[in-house]
Design a protein around this motif. Sequence first.
Motif, PDB file in Angstrom:
ATOM      1  N   SER A   1       0.817  -1.209   0.000  1.00  0.00           N
ATOM      2  CA  SER A   1       0.000   0.000   0.000  1.00  0.00           C
ATOM      3  C   SER A   1       0.854   1.263   0.000  1.00  0.00           C
ATOM      4  O   SER A   1       2.062   1.216   0.286  1.00  0.00           O
ATOM      5  CB  SER A   1      -0.924   0.011   1.219  1.00  0.00           C
ATOM      6  OG  SER A   1      -0.174   0.075   2.416  1.00  0.00           O
TER       7      SER A   1
ATOM      8  N   THR B   1       0.055   5.871   0.444  1.00  0.00           N
ATOM      9  CA  THR B   1      -0.964   6.884   0.778  1.00  0.00           C
ATOM     10  C   THR B   1      -0.726   8.162  -0.012  1.00  0.00           C
ATOM     11  O   THR B   1       0.386   8.425  -0.489  1.00  0.00           O
ATOM     12  CB  THR B   1      -0.941   7.210   2.276  1.00  0.00           C
ATOM     13  OG1 THR B   1       0.337   7.735   2.627  1.00  0.00           O
ATOM     14  CG2 THR B   1      -1.243   5.976   3.111  1.00  0.00           C
TER      15      THR B   1
ATOM     16  N   LYS C   1      -2.480  12.460  -0.173  1.00  0.00           N
ATOM     17  CA  LYS C   1      -3.336  13.429   0.499  1.00  0.00           C
ATOM     18  C   LYS C   1      -4.000  14.351  -0.516  1.00  0.00           C
ATOM     19  O   LYS C   1      -3.361  14.828  -1.449  1.00  0.00           O
ATOM     20  CB  LYS C   1      -2.502  14.244   1.493  1.00  0.00           C
ATOM     21  CG  LYS C   1      -3.311  15.249   2.317  1.00  0.00           C
ATOM     22  CD  LYS C   1      -2.467  15.822   3.440  1.00  0.00           C
ATOM     23  CE  LYS C   1      -1.315  16.635   2.950  1.00  0.00           C
ATOM     24  NZ  LYS C   1      -0.568  17.292   4.059  1.00  0.00           N
TER      25      LYS C   1
ATOM     26  N   VAL D   1      -6.499  12.031   3.897  1.00  0.00           N
ATOM     27  CA  VAL D   1      -5.523  11.050   3.420  1.00  0.00           C
ATOM     28  C   VAL D   1      -6.264   9.821   2.896  1.00  0.00           C
ATOM     29  O   VAL D   1      -7.163   9.292   3.559  1.00  0.00           O
ATOM     30  CB  VAL D   1      -4.545  10.645   4.534  1.00  0.00           C
ATOM     31  CG1 VAL D   1      -3.624   9.525   4.055  1.00  0.00           C
ATOM     32  CG2 VAL D   1      -3.715  11.855   4.971  1.00  0.00           C
TER      33      VAL D   1
ATOM     34  N   THR E   1      -5.721   5.831   1.183  1.00  0.00           N
ATOM     35  CA  THR E   1      -4.772   4.712   1.117  1.00  0.00           C
ATOM     36  C   THR E   1      -5.090   3.851  -0.095  1.00  0.00           C
ATOM     37  O   THR E   1      -6.231   3.390  -0.260  1.00  0.00           O
ATOM     38  CB  THR E   1      -4.832   3.853   2.380  1.00  0.00           C
ATOM     39  OG1 THR E   1      -4.522   4.670   3.518  1.00  0.00           O
ATOM     40  CG2 THR E   1      -3.844   2.695   2.297  1.00  0.00           C
TER      41      THR E   1
END
Length: 462
Positions: A23, A25, A27, A65, A67
């Motif tokens: 994974s 992330t 924003k 955020v 993911t």
Amino acid sequence: MDRLVKHDVKELNIVFTRNQKCSTTFKLTNLMHTMPVAVFVETTNALVLSLTRSYGVIPPLGSVVFTLVCQELDQPLVLATQVIVRSSMLLTGKSDQESLCNLFSKPGKHIFKDGMIPVSFVGSHVIDFLISNHVPKSVDVPLILEKSVPFCDGTELNSLLKSAAMTGKSYLVTFLISAGADVNDRDTERKSVMSLAIESGNLDVVRVIIESGFVIDHLNDRYLHDAASINGVDIMELLCMNYLDIDINSIDSRGRTAMHVAANHGHLEVLDFLTTLGSDASVVDNDGWNPLHHASYKGHVAAVEFLLNSCSYIKNAVTKNGKSPIALAYENDNMELYDMLYLGDVLHKAATIDDVNGINKCLTEGANVNGKDQNGWTALHRAAFKGRIESVKVLLDHGASVDIVDNSGCTPLHRAVEMGYAEVATVLVARGARASIKSLIDHMVFDLDCVKNYRSLVNPLC
């Protein structure tokens, strides 16, 4: 206004690990000062990449955020994949999932396409995939490599270098060395990138490794042995040119030289190369085997012939178990070697002593009637030279070539005339031997009166 939100990255890099979820992330920030914004995020490959949530509401100038998760895969995606970000002003105030879904399901000017974020799989497992597989031409391999290297540590780069060398991909070897892989790194068993490159048989990879400063450990490395096993004469030449202190007669843990290895595989070009450099065909390994023993055991006819021509006396050597090359050939039913290793000698001896029964027995067992010794003599040369008339007749009856020449260019007739055996010469001429005074004079070293004695024999036939 052309967009409502902005993303904090230009692209998403997922460090890929085989058969594990991976994974990353990112924003999203609301650019509106007074109004919340609804967002909808999706991927162009939903079967592989998913988001922990697809919808969200971002307060004025606030951030959220997201993911991005990759499912468990045994290989990375190398084709283009993207995350698409859409947004809309939240005029109704409703922020539940159903309302947001309805909002974005209706196309119109109220929906802003705020960005498409490229997704790349990176890391050592990605590079390993590129090394081990054929990828479509549309894939930008150099770009993926450049992106992946920063996510690899030194140990991983060294391991990848060995994999690239083993697959024979010279451009990957060059790239990994320039990226920081240590060309002189060895594993716990002292295995080096050079040994793997030689096993691949790729001359370009070996050259790159040499030019990158590889250092041979002469106490442990046996690269000539490795090259000999794959018939890599070009690799052996490259090694010898660049490492002048390499020992062509070095032995491995079993006492074998590179010539032993070449003989065991029947690699004639390697045997010729090593012999030219002075390799010794009489050296024995820990079991008392010389190269001829190995070639005889495996039935490599050309290799046996070459070794006998290089060092004829080794055919009589016996191993620690008392086995000669011919015994090993018999053991494995390598019948095509019987003549070279044994029957040929017996046939020549029988012809020399006029043992007609011995000649017939040898020929029945498979001896080559035109087989030559190290001087190029056949049994007929020997019989003619010794004046063995009965042996000459038997050999001719069995198909011996009457005009075959030895290493000096002499036929059996030349040898008979040289020794003054008129009766033998008569038989040979009667059976088709070409006779000319000039030829006899050119090949013989004896008193010219000897030739005159045979003028009456050869003139009618010239």
